[in-house]
Design a protein around this motif. Structure first.
Motif, PDB file in Angstrom:
ATOM      1  N   ILE A  37      41.678  46.955  32.954  1.00  0.00           N
ATOM      2  CA  ILE A  37      41.552  46.893  34.417  1.00  0.00           C
ATOM      3  C   ILE A  37      40.112  46.642  34.847  1.00  0.00           C
ATOM      4  CG2 ILE A  37      41.112  49.329  34.934  1.00  0.00           C
ATOM      5  CD1 ILE A  37      43.698  47.149  36.715  1.00  0.00           C
ATOM      6  N   ALA A  38      39.145  47.170  34.073  1.00  0.00           N
ATOM      7  CA  ALA A  38      37.738  47.013  34.449  1.00  0.00           C
ATOM      8  C   ALA A  38      37.264  45.577  34.320  1.00  0.00           C
ATOM      9  CB  ALA A  38      36.856  47.928  33.588  1.00  0.00           C
ATOM     10  N   GLY A  39      37.985  44.761  33.561  1.00  0.00           N
ATOM     11  CA  GLY A  39      37.557  43.385  33.372  1.00  0.00           C
ATOM     12  C   GLY A  39      38.080  42.416  34.411  1.00  0.00           C
ATOM     13  N   GLU A  40      38.957  42.872  35.296  1.00  0.00           N
ATOM     14  CA  GLU A  40      39.488  41.973  36.323  1.00  0.00           C
ATOM     15  C   GLU A  40      38.421  41.694  37.370  1.00  0.00           C
ATOM     16  OE1 GLU A  40      42.199  40.562  35.809  1.00  0.00           O
ATOM     17  OE2 GLU A  40      43.103  41.831  34.283  1.00  0.00           O
ATOM     18  N   SER A  41      38.437  40.479  37.905  1.00  0.00           N
ATOM     19  CA  SER A  41      37.330  40.037  38.754  1.00  0.00           C
ATOM     20  C   SER A  41      37.646  39.968  40.235  1.00  0.00           C
ATOM     21  CB  SER A  41      36.856  38.652  38.288  1.00  0.00           C
ATOM     22  OG  SER A  41      37.927  37.722  38.346  1.00  0.00           O
ATOM     23  N   SER A  42      38.870  40.280  40.635  1.00  0.00           N
ATOM     24  CA  SER A  42      39.217  40.265  42.056  1.00  0.00           C
ATOM     25  C   SER A  42      40.273  41.315  42.334  1.00  0.00           C
ATOM     26  CB  SER A  42      39.736  38.879  42.477  1.00  0.00           C
ATOM     27  OG  SER A  42      41.039  38.663  41.957  1.00  0.00           O
ATOM     28  N   LEU A  43      40.393  41.692  43.599  1.00  0.00           N
ATOM     29  CA  LEU A  43      41.423  42.655  43.969  1.00  0.00           C
ATOM     30  C   LEU A  43      42.817  42.120  43.681  1.00  0.00           C
ATOM     31  CD1 LEU A  43      40.078  44.085  47.350  1.00  0.00           C
ATOM     32  CD2 LEU A  43      40.083  45.197  45.111  1.00  0.00           C
ATOM     33  N   ASP A  44      43.016  40.826  43.874  1.00  0.00           N
ATOM     34  CA  ASP A  44      44.322  40.234  43.574  1.00  0.00           C
ATOM     35  C   ASP A  44      44.646  40.370  42.090  1.00  0.00           C
ATOM     36  OD1 ASP A  44      45.195  39.275  46.142  1.00  0.00           O
ATOM     37  OD2 ASP A  44      43.634  37.764  46.019  1.00  0.00           O
ATOM     38  N   ASP A  45      43.656  40.083  41.225  1.00  0.00           N
ATOM     39  CA  ASP A  45      43.887  40.213  39.787  1.00  0.00           C
ATOM     40  C   ASP A  45      44.192  41.660  39.405  1.00  0.00           C
ATOM     41  OD1 ASP A  45      43.432  37.527  39.489  1.00  0.00           O
ATOM     42  OD2 ASP A  45      41.336  37.752  38.882  1.00  0.00           O
ATOM     43  N   ILE A  46      43.426  42.592  39.983  1.00  0.00           N
ATOM     44  CA  ILE A  46      43.664  44.011  39.684  1.00  0.00           C
ATOM     45  C   ILE A  46      45.072  44.427  40.090  1.00  0.00           C
ATOM     46  CG2 ILE A  46      43.046  46.347  40.401  1.00  0.00           C
ATOM     47  CD1 ILE A  46      40.139  45.516  40.369  1.00  0.00           C
ATOM     48  N   LEU A  47      45.465  44.031  41.306  1.00  0.00           N
ATOM     49  CA  LEU A  47      46.774  44.468  41.790  1.00  0.00           C
ATOM     50  C   LEU A  47      47.909  43.815  40.999  1.00  0.00           C
ATOM     51  CD1 LEU A  47      47.388  46.521  43.982  1.00  0.00           C
ATOM     52  CD2 LEU A  47      48.057  44.645  45.470  1.00  0.00           C
ATOM     53  N   ASP A  48      47.761  42.536  40.665  1.00  0.00           N
ATOM     54  CA  ASP A  48      48.797  41.871  39.863  1.00  0.00           C
ATOM     55  C   ASP A  48      48.948  42.550  38.502  1.00  0.00           C
ATOM     56  OD1 ASP A  48      49.349  40.027  41.836  1.00  0.00           O
ATOM     57  OD2 ASP A  48      47.997  38.502  41.038  1.00  0.00           O
ATOM     58  N   PHE A  49      47.820  42.812  37.845  1.00  0.00           N
ATOM     59  CA  PHE A  49      47.864  43.451  36.529  1.00  0.00           C
ATOM     60  C   PHE A  49      48.426  44.862  36.629  1.00  0.00           C
ATOM     61  CE2 PHE A  49      45.837  46.050  33.236  1.00  0.00           C
ATOM     62  CZ  PHE A  49      46.265  45.377  32.099  1.00  0.00           C
ATOM     63  N   LEU A  50      47.992  45.603  37.647  1.00  0.00           N
ATOM     64  CA  LEU A  50      48.453  46.982  37.805  1.00  0.00           C
ATOM     65  C   LEU A  50      49.946  47.037  38.119  1.00  0.00           C
ATOM     66  CD1 LEU A  50      47.545  49.941  37.907  1.00  0.00           C
ATOM     67  CD2 LEU A  50      47.132  49.639  40.349  1.00  0.00           C
ATOM     68  N   PHE A  51      50.404  46.132  38.979  1.00  0.00           N
ATOM     69  CA  PHE A  51      51.819  46.122  39.356  1.00  0.00           C
ATOM     70  C   PHE A  51      52.695  45.899  38.128  1.00  0.00           C
ATOM     71  CE2 PHE A  51      55.113  44.074  42.403  1.00  0.00           C
ATOM     72  CZ  PHE A  51      55.770  45.281  42.540  1.00  0.00           C
ATOM     73  N   ALA A 184      36.972  50.542  39.108  1.00  0.00           N
ATOM     74  CA  ALA A 184      37.146  49.086  39.055  1.00  0.00           C
ATOM     75  C   ALA A 184      37.428  48.517  40.441  1.00  0.00           C
ATOM     76  CB  ALA A 184      38.283  48.736  38.091  1.00  0.00           C
ATOM     77  N   VAL A 185      38.300  49.206  41.191  1.00  0.00           N
ATOM     78  CA  VAL A 185      38.643  48.732  42.531  1.00  0.00           C
ATOM     79  C   VAL A 185      37.421  48.752  43.439  1.00  0.00           C
ATOM     80  CG1 VAL A 185      39.921  49.337  44.628  1.00  0.00           C
ATOM     81  CG2 VAL A 185      41.094  49.269  42.427  1.00  0.00           C
ATOM     82  N   GLU A 186      36.629  49.830  43.399  1.00  0.00           N
ATOM     83  CA  GLU A 186      35.461  49.896  44.269  1.00  0.00           C
ATOM     84  C   GLU A 186      34.466  48.793  43.939  1.00  0.00           C
ATOM     85  OE1 GLU A 186      32.393  53.137  46.060  1.00  0.00           O
ATOM     86  OE2 GLU A 186      32.448  52.955  43.881  1.00  0.00           O
ATOM     87  N   LYS A 187      34.221  48.553  42.656  1.00  0.00           N
ATOM     88  CA  LYS A 187      33.266  47.519  42.267  1.00  0.00           C
ATOM     89  C   LYS A 187      33.670  46.158  42.838  1.00  0.00           C
ATOM     90  CE  LYS A 187      33.702  45.461  38.408  1.00  0.00           C
ATOM     91  NZ  LYS A 187      33.811  45.097  36.971  1.00  0.00           N
TER      92      LYS A 187
END
Length: 435
Positions: A37-51, A184-187
């Protein structure tokens, strides 16, 4: 301890029931999510991966990400994903936190479990977001705080279209993800905020500069008409006032030009269009023509030393004219009255070398690091007396880097200053615009 309600639980990190050891499959999913999760570069990427990862651990038909805004007064939805259509609660939806059960989630770092949303709505008819989610078919939800160093930044909403889909055990699973995910989200969120703020700033900069340019140019034209006596002869005092007005208008136009160039760069609209051009006629002479009136007004002498054997230069002539006009203009502005200005251009084994030198106060070595930085000005008494913003040199520096070149400056304080730039020939295939 958990506060029990027929349809609602608030569970603190230590109140989610007895600790359980996750099975091998659950632990593998948690480890993978935490690592990647820390390697994702955008909120969209984080949310897609997390979902995707969350659905291996949780019943989850919907996931939403919201942030605290307006100094903690409200919560605003920023990203949502669903397995169904239509999605009714969308990005940009906002609610006040005052009086909301979300306030407790954020203040106490609790996780909120709503087991039956229709029944919760019946007890809390003022909850507009619950009403919308019920219309979407959501029946239960898990609201998880995003907390970094005891500072709440927002929440993740997990939702299911089945009632009573979440249990205290799901809260334990969340706690295994919460710290790394929150960081990760805050960054990424802070980076996106800075990017949006910078874009807004450049748009305003360009708009204001553009809107000022034409009226000021028109005012200067009118003043020149009056000064030329087209509406009748003027007294000496009147002519002097008009000359000062024209000079001040010219200064404002130069300033607007610098800000428009900066807005082009900051907005990502500065593109290199290289051609093979003679440096003297296409770059140096037009720049000299622009600064000649100021140079003559200060009774300064100019030496134009452009090598006769200088071959055509691969460059963007329009952009290099901006660079040279800025360097020559500064040489005149900061040079001493009656002093000399020298422009030298020659070919080197690496490419084009250009130097602009003036006689004047120069700058001390300690001030050198402040050059070529946006809005940075040197702080010596002689230089502070001159109007300026530091935008022009920064723009010139960016343009030279866009060409894959370098810019530098040297000085002997109290005697002279020299600014140089080098442009490689031929130009690199991928010019370096790194800061």
């Amino acid at each position: 301890m958990a506060e029990v309600h027929p349809i609602l639980h608030f569970l603190a990190p230590t109140g989610a029931g007895p600790a359980r050891v996750f099975d091998a499959q659950e632990q593998a999913v948690l480890d993978r999510v935490n690592q990647e999760i820390a390697g994702e570069s955008s909120l969209d990427d984080i949310l897609d991966f997390l979902f995707q990862g969350i659905r291996e651990l949780y019943p989850c038909d919907r996931i939403g990400l919201a942030f605290i805004e307006d100094e903690g007064r409200r919560i605003v939805a920023h990203r949502n994903r669903t397995l169904y259509e239509p999605m009714l609660l969308k990005e940009g939806y906002a609610e006040d936190l005052a009086g909301s059960s979300l306030r407790r989630v954020l203040d106490s770092n609790c996780t909120r479990v709503i087991y039956d949303l229709p029944r919760y709505l019946a007890d809390h008819p003022a909850s507009a977001s619950t009403r919308i989610l019920v219309r979407e078919g959501v029946r239960s939800s898990l609201t998880c705080p995003l907390t970094v160093k005891d500072r709440a930044i927002g929440v993740i909403f997990l939702s299911s279209r089945e009632p009573r889909a979440y249990t205290p055990y799901h809260v334990q699973l969340w706690m295994a993800l919460a710290e790394r995910l929150s960081q990760a989200v805050e960054k990424v969120w802070r980076i996106e905020q800075l990017t949006a703020a910078n874009q807004a700033y450049t748009e305003v900069l360009a708009f204001v500069s553009h809107e000022l340019k034409n009226p000021i140019a028109s005012m200067i034209t009118d003043a020149r008409v009056l000064e030329g006596g087209y509406l009748g002869p003027l007294e000496p005092r009147q002519s002097q006032k008009l000359e000062r007005l024209i000079a001040k208008g010219g200064y404002l136009l130069d300033l607007i030009g610098e800000y428009l160039d900066l807005a082009r760069m900051e907005g990502g609209n500065l593109a290199l269009h290289p051609v093979s051009a003679p440096f003297g006629p296409d770059v140096a002479d037009p720049a000299l023509d622009l600064v000649l009136p100021q140079l003559q007004a200060k009774a300064m002498t100019l030496t134009r030393d452009i090598a006769a054997d200088l071959p055509p230069v691969q460059c963007d002539p329009g952009l290099l004219r901006i660079v040279l006009t800025n360097l020559l203009g500064n040489a005149v502005k900061y040079g001493r009255e009656g002093g000399a200005v020298t422009l030298r251009a020659e070919a080197t084994p690496a490419g084009l070398h250009v130097a602009v030198r003036n006689e004047g106060p120069g700058f001390p070595p300690g001030e050198r690091p402040k050059l070529f930085r946006k809005f940075s000005r040197l702080q010596t008494p002689e230089l502070r007396a001159q109007k300026g913003t530091g935008v022009g040199l920064y723009t010139a520096w960016r343009i030279i880097h866009l060409h894959g070149g370098r810019m530098d400056a040297t000085s002997q304080p109290g005697a002279w200053a020299e600014f140089t730039f080098d442009v490689p020939q031929p130009l690199p295939q991928a010019p370096d615009d790194a800061l």
